[in-house]
Write a protein that holds these residues in place. Structure first.
Motif, PDB file in Angstrom:
ATOM      1  N   ASP A   1     -21.183  -6.218 -50.633  1.00 54.13           N
ATOM      2  CA  ASP A   1     -20.909  -5.023 -50.023  1.00 54.13           C
ATOM      3  C   ASP A   1     -21.593  -4.834 -48.724  1.00 54.13           C
ATOM      4  O   ASP A   1     -20.857  -4.695 -47.726  1.00 54.13           O
ATOM      5  N   ILE A   2     -22.617  -5.579 -48.471  1.00 52.16           N
ATOM      6  CA  ILE A   2     -23.545  -5.549 -47.351  1.00 52.16           C
ATOM      7  C   ILE A   2     -22.706  -6.382 -46.183  1.00 52.16           C
ATOM      8  O   ILE A   2     -22.429  -5.996 -44.883  1.00 52.16           O
ATOM      9  N   ALA A   3     -22.338  -7.652 -46.789  1.00 54.10           N
ATOM     10  CA  ALA A   3     -21.436  -8.552 -45.949  1.00 54.10           C
ATOM     11  C   ALA A   3     -20.158  -8.138 -45.606  1.00 54.10           C
ATOM     12  O   ALA A   3     -19.950  -8.275 -44.134  1.00 54.10           O
ATOM     13  N   ALA A   4     -19.544  -7.765 -46.246  1.00 54.51           N
ATOM     14  CA  ALA A   4     -18.253  -6.819 -45.932  1.00 54.51           C
ATOM     15  C   ALA A   4     -18.382  -5.680 -44.808  1.00 54.51           C
ATOM     16  O   ALA A   4     -17.562  -5.641 -43.952  1.00 54.51           O
ATOM     17  N   ASP A   5     -19.436  -4.804 -44.964  1.00 56.00           N
ATOM     18  CA  ASP A   5     -19.606  -3.878 -43.963  1.00 56.00           C
ATOM     19  C   ASP A   5     -20.103  -4.585 -42.463  1.00 56.00           C
ATOM     20  O   ASP A   5     -19.511  -4.126 -41.642  1.00 56.00           O
ATOM     21  N   VAL A   6     -20.719  -5.561 -42.732  1.00 56.27           N
ATOM     22  CA  VAL A   6     -21.109  -6.232 -41.190  1.00 56.27           C
ATOM     23  C   VAL A   6     -19.830  -6.826 -40.609  1.00 56.27           C
ATOM     24  O   VAL A   6     -19.483  -6.961 -39.503  1.00 56.27           O
ATOM     25  N   VAL A   7     -18.951  -7.601 -41.524  1.00 58.43           N
ATOM     26  CA  VAL A   7     -17.770  -8.139 -41.078  1.00 58.43           C
ATOM     27  C   VAL A   7     -16.884  -7.233 -40.631  1.00 58.43           C
ATOM     28  O   VAL A   7     -16.114  -7.618 -39.566  1.00 58.43           O
ATOM     29  N   ILE A   8     -16.643  -6.065 -41.400  1.00 59.72           N
ATOM     30  CA  ILE A   8     -15.757  -4.955 -40.912  1.00 59.72           C
ATOM     31  C   ILE A   8     -15.862  -4.506 -39.337  1.00 59.72           C
ATOM     32  O   ILE A   8     -15.382  -4.382 -38.687  1.00 59.72           O
ATOM     33  N   GLN A   9     -17.416  -4.262 -39.162  1.00 53.55           N
ATOM     34  CA  GLN A   9     -17.740  -3.874 -38.106  1.00 53.55           C
ATOM     35  C   GLN A   9     -17.339  -4.822 -37.046  1.00 53.55           C
ATOM     36  O   GLN A   9     -16.964  -4.415 -35.858  1.00 53.55           O
ATOM     37  N   ALA A  10     -17.917  -6.127 -37.140  1.00 52.86           N
ATOM     38  CA  ALA A  10     -17.493  -7.097 -36.382  1.00 52.86           C
ATOM     39  C   ALA A  10     -16.097  -7.362 -35.712  1.00 52.86           C
ATOM     40  O   ALA A  10     -15.657  -7.682 -35.034  1.00 52.86           O
ATOM     41  N   HIS A  11     -15.165  -7.116 -37.121  1.00 55.30           N
ATOM     42  CA  HIS A  11     -13.735  -7.306 -36.667  1.00 55.30           C
ATOM     43  C   HIS A  11     -13.149  -6.174 -35.835  1.00 55.30           C
ATOM     44  O   HIS A  11     -12.264  -6.541 -35.036  1.00 55.30           O
ATOM     45  N   GLY A  12     -13.997  -5.104 -35.738  1.00 63.32           N
ATOM     46  CA  GLY A  12     -13.575  -4.139 -34.828  1.00 63.32           C
ATOM     47  C   GLY A  12     -14.059  -4.073 -33.336  1.00 63.32           C
ATOM     48  O   GLY A  12     -13.469  -3.388 -32.665  1.00 63.32           O
ATOM     49  N   ARG A  13     -14.703  -5.107 -33.133  1.00 65.30           N
ATOM     50  CA  ARG A  13     -15.124  -5.427 -31.702  1.00 65.30           C
ATOM     51  C   ARG A  13     -13.834  -6.045 -30.780  1.00 65.30           C
ATOM     52  O   ARG A  13     -13.127  -6.694 -31.340  1.00 65.30           O
ATOM     53  N   THR A  14     -14.142  -5.637 -29.650  1.00 67.79           N
ATOM     54  CA  THR A  14     -12.982  -6.410 -28.767  1.00 67.79           C
ATOM     55  C   THR A  14     -13.113  -7.720 -27.989  1.00 67.79           C
ATOM     56  O   THR A  14     -12.064  -8.437 -27.722  1.00 67.79           O
ATOM     57  N   THR A  15     -14.299  -8.256 -28.260  1.00 68.09           N
ATOM     58  CA  THR A  15     -14.749  -9.538 -27.559  1.00 68.09           C
ATOM     59  C   THR A  15     -15.260 -10.610 -28.648  1.00 68.09           C
ATOM     60  O   THR A  15     -15.918 -10.072 -29.495  1.00 68.09           O
ATOM     61  N   GLN A  16     -15.216 -11.807 -28.530  1.00 68.83           N
ATOM     62  CA  GLN A  16     -15.810 -12.899 -29.416  1.00 68.83           C
ATOM     63  C   GLN A  16     -17.256 -12.745 -29.150  1.00 68.83           C
ATOM     64  O   GLN A  16     -17.991 -12.732 -30.193  1.00 68.83           O
ATOM     65  N   GLN A  17     -17.682 -12.463 -27.893  1.00 64.93           N
ATOM     66  CA  GLN A  17     -19.285 -12.216 -27.800  1.00 64.93           C
ATOM     67  C   GLN A  17     -19.754 -11.026 -28.731  1.00 64.93           C
ATOM     68  O   GLN A  17     -20.818 -10.985 -29.271  1.00 64.93           O
ATOM     69  N   GLN A  18     -18.949  -9.934 -28.537  1.00 60.73           N
ATOM     70  CA  GLN A  18     -19.647  -8.662 -29.228  1.00 60.73           C
ATOM     71  C   GLN A  18     -19.456  -8.923 -31.103  1.00 60.73           C
ATOM     72  O   GLN A  18     -20.096  -8.310 -31.525  1.00 60.73           O
ATOM     73  N   ARG A  19     -18.118  -9.642 -31.303  1.00 63.06           N
ATOM     74  CA  ARG A  19     -18.186  -9.803 -32.866  1.00 63.06           C
ATOM     75  C   ARG A  19     -19.106 -10.684 -33.151  1.00 63.06           C
ATOM     76  O   ARG A  19     -19.962 -10.470 -34.411  1.00 63.06           O
ATOM     77  N   GLU A  20     -19.716 -11.885 -32.266  1.00 64.46           N
ATOM     78  CA  GLU A  20     -20.940 -12.788 -32.947  1.00 64.46           C
ATOM     79  C   GLU A  20     -22.080 -12.003 -32.926  1.00 64.46           C
ATOM     80  O   GLU A  20     -22.734 -12.101 -34.026  1.00 64.46           O
ATOM     81  N   ARG A  21     -22.288 -10.937 -31.949  1.00 63.98           N
ATOM     82  CA  ARG A  21     -23.489 -10.128 -32.082  1.00 63.98           C
ATOM     83  C   ARG A  21     -23.609  -9.340 -33.312  1.00 63.98           C
ATOM     84  O   ARG A  21     -24.551  -9.123 -33.906  1.00 63.98           O
ATOM     85  N   ALA A  22     -22.370  -8.530 -33.579  1.00 63.78           N
ATOM     86  CA  ALA A  22     -22.232  -7.985 -34.965  1.00 63.78           C
ATOM     87  C   ALA A  22     -22.761  -8.912 -36.065  1.00 63.78           C
ATOM     88  O   ALA A  22     -23.191  -8.521 -37.091  1.00 63.78           O
ATOM     89  N   LEU A  23     -22.090  -9.895 -36.151  1.00 66.61           N
ATOM     90  CA  LEU A  23     -22.087 -10.936 -37.347  1.00 66.61           C
ATOM     91  C   LEU A  23     -23.677 -11.235 -37.600  1.00 66.61           C
ATOM     92  O   LEU A  23     -24.171 -11.524 -38.514  1.00 66.61           O
ATOM     93  N   LEU A  24     -24.364 -11.657 -36.327  1.00 68.03           N
ATOM     94  CA  LEU A  24     -25.614 -11.944 -36.347  1.00 68.03           C
ATOM     95  C   LEU A  24     -26.755 -10.941 -37.013  1.00 68.03           C
ATOM     96  O   LEU A  24     -27.873 -11.236 -37.167  1.00 68.03           O
ATOM     97  N   ARG A  25     -26.230  -9.809 -37.264  1.00 70.42           N
ATOM     98  CA  ARG A  25     -27.017  -8.745 -37.882  1.00 70.42           C
ATOM     99  C   ARG A  25     -27.197  -9.014 -39.268  1.00 70.42           C
ATOM    100  O   ARG A  25     -28.201  -8.457 -39.884  1.00 70.42           O
ATOM    101  N   TYR A  26     -26.270  -9.609 -40.053  1.00 70.45           N
ATOM    102  CA  TYR A  26     -26.266  -9.715 -41.458  1.00 70.45           C
ATOM    103  C   TYR A  26     -27.708 -10.041 -41.979  1.00 70.45           C
ATOM    104  O   TYR A  26     -28.148  -9.458 -42.703  1.00 70.45           O
ATOM    105  N   PRO A  27     -28.110 -11.395 -41.319  1.00 69.35           N
ATOM    106  CA  PRO A  27     -29.567 -11.709 -41.916  1.00 69.35           C
ATOM    107  C   PRO A  27     -30.622 -10.848 -41.704  1.00 69.35           C
ATOM    108  O   PRO A  27     -31.497 -10.706 -42.539  1.00 69.35           O
ATOM    109  N   GLN A  28     -30.676 -10.008 -40.838  1.00 68.02           N
ATOM    110  CA  GLN A  28     -31.415  -8.921 -40.321  1.00 68.02           C
ATOM    111  C   GLN A  28     -31.538  -7.821 -41.521  1.00 68.02           C
ATOM    112  O   GLN A  28     -32.306  -7.243 -41.871  1.00 68.02           O
ATOM    113  N   VAL A  29     -30.253  -7.628 -41.710  1.00 67.69           N
ATOM    114  CA  VAL A  29     -29.845  -6.481 -42.647  1.00 67.69           C
ATOM    115  C   VAL A  29     -30.374  -6.884 -44.091  1.00 67.69           C
ATOM    116  O   VAL A  29     -31.137  -5.966 -44.799  1.00 67.69           O
TER     117      VAL A  29
END
Length: 437
Positions: free
Chosen positions: A337-365
């Motif tokens: 559930d946590i992973a999916a939420d992070v991925v969904i938020q990253a998918h909604g970002r407009t640039t690769q850099q923004q998507r990667e920043r969102a995905l890097l939140r997963y270990p911290q969450v």
């Protein structure tokens, strides 16, 4: 291709493309992978769920589900009224001459009951929910390795063998490893196990038994083994879980926090233990159904990082089993559930850099949610690895009902996150104070 797989037009559409593409590839359709795929597909992402076996399938497990797992099943819209689910009211603890029944805590955050269901069809129920949500499930599709972009050094897909033995390549900008304790995909990407985390081994079998409808999960806290003619109290526990189908799941789990861990013959230990049980329970060789089978229990985040270079880890692949009690399913589903939420938020970002920043939140969450609690669990594992301390705790701790109610909440991680009772506040406070290393 398997009969199950060819009956789904979405599966055929994916398979017919030589280089199938998706938004996300999930490798492994156990509880972690299917839960992740379910939430991703619900959000409208194109999800490819690859499973090396076919359903139904057998998995080594105690088959017991605590209220944490029940909460996750409820969130996925799974009901428990049909045949195959057996509810339980709490945990029965036996040890040191004491027999204690503790009901599950009365909490707003979690339901007041647990469940038992065999993994033979439990995993297929979750996989079906993912498929119904829109995920493309390919059974008998064995992932053989990652596809790595040489320019970015990121995983961009996987190579696999199809049910008919052909090679296939599936591509996605994000791959989720839910491929269990060995997690060959993680190893291929250079993410290996940590040796500073606890590991357990569980073995179990089934017996035809009149105890098959027991409405309490039963845990035996004294496991004795005879090494070099000397009785040794092992760090672990035995269990008896009624399955409701005429059989009981009987097994034991041992931790690696003692020297005797490598020397124990777990199957022989289980046979000796069940042979000591009352005759009327039926835990005899002639009543045994199936072989004694074992599996590793990867605990306390024993594989990190949980996200790197386009690969995300969930469930046993990321060592997410609770060190306190060996529970894995609830944490696999929660992490999904946590992973999916992070991925969904990253998918909604407009640039690769923004998507990667969102995905890097997963270990911290994950660290924020479980880090301190798992650290406490590692301390606990080290403590019960000392036989004298284990004997003392069993003898003098079990008769103290209030203490055992506290330990049930602690070991099962069942507290209110806010406005709980004094026990909840102590456990939550300890988890926050413990370093999330």
């Amino acid at each position: 291709m398997s009969e199950t797989a060819v009956t789904h037009s979405s599966d055929r559409a994916v398979r017919d493309r030589p280089d199938a593409e998706a938004d996300v590839i999930v490798v492994g359709a156990g509880p972690a992978g299917s839960t992740t795929a379910y939430y991703l597909a619900q959000a409208g992402l194109d999800v490819l769920l690859l499973e090396k076996t076919s359903f139904p399938r057998e998995k080594v497990c105690g088959d017991g589900l605590t209220p944490r797992a029940v909460k996750q099943l409820t969130a996925m819209g799974i009901g428990f009224e049909d045949k195959g689910w057996i509810k339980n009211h709490g945990l029965r603890i036996i040890g040191g001459g004491v027999r204690l029944e503790l009901p599950w805590p009365d909490l707003a955050e979690y339901p007041g009951f647990g469940l038992v269901r065999t993994r033979m069809d439990f995993d297929s129920i979750l996989a079906d929910r993912a498929r119904q949500a829109g995920a493309n499930l390919l059974e008998r599709t064995n992932v053989t390795g990652p596809v790595v972009d040489p320019r970015s050094n990121r995983i961009v897909g996987v190579h696999a063998k199809t049910p008919d033995g052909e090679r296939a390549t599936y591509r996605a900008p994000l791959v989720i490893a839910a491929d269990g304790n060995s997690s060959r995909l993680s190893v291929a990407m250079g993410i290996r196990k940590r040796d500073d985390r606890p590991m357990g081994v569980a073995v179990r079998t089934y017996f035809t038994s009149p105890r098959h409808e027991d409405d309490f999960l039963e845990s035996w806290l004294e496991l004795w083994d005879n090494t070099d003619g000397k009785d040794v109290l092992l760090p672990g526990y035995g269990w008896v879980f009624g399955v409701g189908d005429g059989t009981s799941n009987v097994g034991l789990g041992i931790l690696n926090s003692t020297r005797s861990f490598q020397e124990v013959d777990y199957r022989k230990l289980l046979r000796r233990w069940t042979a000591s049980m009352p005759e009327e329970w039926g835990f005899t060789e002639e009543n045994q159904r199936g072989q004694i089978r074992g599996a590793a229990l990867p605990m306390g985040f024993n594989r990190t990082p949980h996200y790197a270079r386009g690969l995300m880890l969930v469930g046993d692949a990321g060592g997410m089993v609770n060190p306190f009690n060996g529970e894995g399913i609830a944490y696999a589903m929660e992490a999904g559930d946590i992973a999916a939420d992070v991925v969904i938020q990253a998918h909604g970002r407009t640039t690769q850099q923004q998507r990667e920043r969102a995905l890097l939140r997963y270990p911290q969450v994950l660290s924020d949610v479980y880090g301190g609690y798992y650290t406490l669990g590692r301390y606990f594992v080290k403590a019960i690895g000392q036989p004298e301390l284990m004997k003392y705790a069993t003898r003098y701790g079990l008769p103290q009902r209030t203490l055992m109610r506290f330990m049930l909440k602690m070991l099962a991680n069942l507290t209110e996150p806010s406005r709980g009772d004094a026990m909840d506040r102590v456990i939550n406070g300890l988890s926050k104070m413990a370093p999330a290393a």
